[in-house]
Design a protein around this motif. Structure first.
Motif, PDB file in Angstrom:
ATOM      1  N   THR A 299      62.699  -7.373 -13.158  1.00  0.00           N
ATOM      2  CA  THR A 299      63.067  -7.916 -11.850  1.00  0.00           C
ATOM      3  C   THR A 299      64.521  -7.580 -11.566  1.00  0.00           C
ATOM      4  OG1 THR A 299      61.517  -9.754 -12.101  1.00  0.00           O
ATOM      5  CG2 THR A 299      63.243 -10.005 -10.448  1.00  0.00           C
TER       6      THR A 299
ATOM      7  N   GLU B 214      60.633  -6.030  -7.634  1.00  0.00           N
ATOM      8  CA  GLU B 214      59.996  -5.547  -8.859  1.00  0.00           C
ATOM      9  C   GLU B 214      60.464  -4.120  -9.120  1.00  0.00           C
ATOM     10  OE1 GLU B 214      55.593  -5.958  -9.352  1.00  0.00           O
ATOM     11  OE2 GLU B 214      55.699  -3.764  -9.441  1.00  0.00           O
TER      12      GLU B 214
ATOM     13  N   LYS C 140      58.074  -3.253 -16.779  1.00  0.00           N
ATOM     14  CA  LYS C 140      58.411  -3.892 -15.503  1.00  0.00           C
ATOM     15  C   LYS C 140      59.527  -4.905 -15.694  1.00  0.00           C
ATOM     16  CE  LYS C 140      55.310  -6.596 -13.651  1.00  0.00           C
ATOM     17  NZ  LYS C 140      54.100  -7.060 -12.903  1.00  0.00           N
TER      18      LYS C 140
ATOM     19  N   GLY D 186      65.375  -9.814  -6.586  1.00  0.00           N
ATOM     20  CA  GLY D 186      63.994 -10.241  -6.723  1.00  0.00           C
ATOM     21  C   GLY D 186      62.978  -9.116  -6.674  1.00  0.00           C
TER      22      GLY D 186
END
Length: 224
Positions: free
Chosen positions: A10, A48, A8, A46
């Motif tokens: 950003t 994900e 993961k 911003g």
């Protein structure tokens, strides 16, 4: 289909169609975007995002951006994924499938698939869908003359006695319906409606999406 190694990050910015800047482990990393569409409503600062570790030695970017979270939805945006999951699902479209060929040359186009059965050949073009609003999904998110050409080839195939389908693989779950995006490309919508009237089967399916996998789960209504 499954991805080998995902993590993961950003999303920060997309300088061009091919790369994105993301924050990963406290550092700014440049990654490859596996979708050249606009995706403006998805790739917002911003957001994900999920990355797959690249496996090609010596490549300039170590990661590929494959998925993004939009509200409560996880959306796969890997442009190569729809064809891969369709190949696994093809027997649901054609139960008497005996052989499947990809990148099938027909006329002036190279169509995504040719499905062989005892009854003859079934030509299929696959389109990935990532554009969604309030559960309603649309294609395309940018003008696609190539997409119009493919529909014209499918219509000609029907005239010559083949079966033909265009399959829209919606790369997310929990959607209400699918329709052509007439606001962005009216000519594609006109071509899709003409293809349906000419006998081309128009199918839309949605997918179960996880950060490391994508799977077709069923059909959704098509609104023409």
């Amino acid at each position: 289909m499954r991805y080998a190694e995902v993590t993961k990050a950003t999303f920060l910015a997309r300088p061009n169609r091919f790369i994105a800047h993301v924050e990963l482990g406290g550092e700014v990393v440049v990654c490859h975007v596996k979708n050249t569409g606009r995706c403006r409503e998805l790739l917002v600062p911003g957001a994900e995002v999920w990355l797959e570790k690249g496996s090609t030695p010596g490549r300039k970017t170590a990661w590929d951006l494959i998925a993004v979270r939009k509200g409560e939805k996880l959306i796969n945006m890997d442009a190569q994924a729809p064809n891969k999951v369709f190949a696994q699902w093809a027997a649901q479209l054609e139960p008497e499938l005996t052989a499947l060929w990809s990148e099938y040359t027909y006329g002036q186009s190279r169509l995504d698939f040719c499905l062989e059965t005892a009854a003859g050949l079934h030509l299929v073009e696959v389109k990935g869908v990532t554009l969604e609003e309030d559960g309603h999904t649309r294609f395309p998110d940018a003008p696609t003359e190539r997409g119009v050409k493919h529909l014209q080839e499918l219509m000609r195939a029907v005239e010559e006695g083949y079966r033909a389908s265009v399959v829209f693989v919606i790369q997310m779950e929990q959607v209400k319906d699918f329709a052509p995006n007439d606001d962005t490309h009216p000519a594609f919508g006109e071509a899709l409606r003409a293809a349906a009237e000419a006998g081309v089967q128009v199918v839309a399916v949605n997918c179960r999406v996880a950060p490391d996998s994508l799977e077709i789960i069923g059909r959704v209504p098509v609104v023409l």
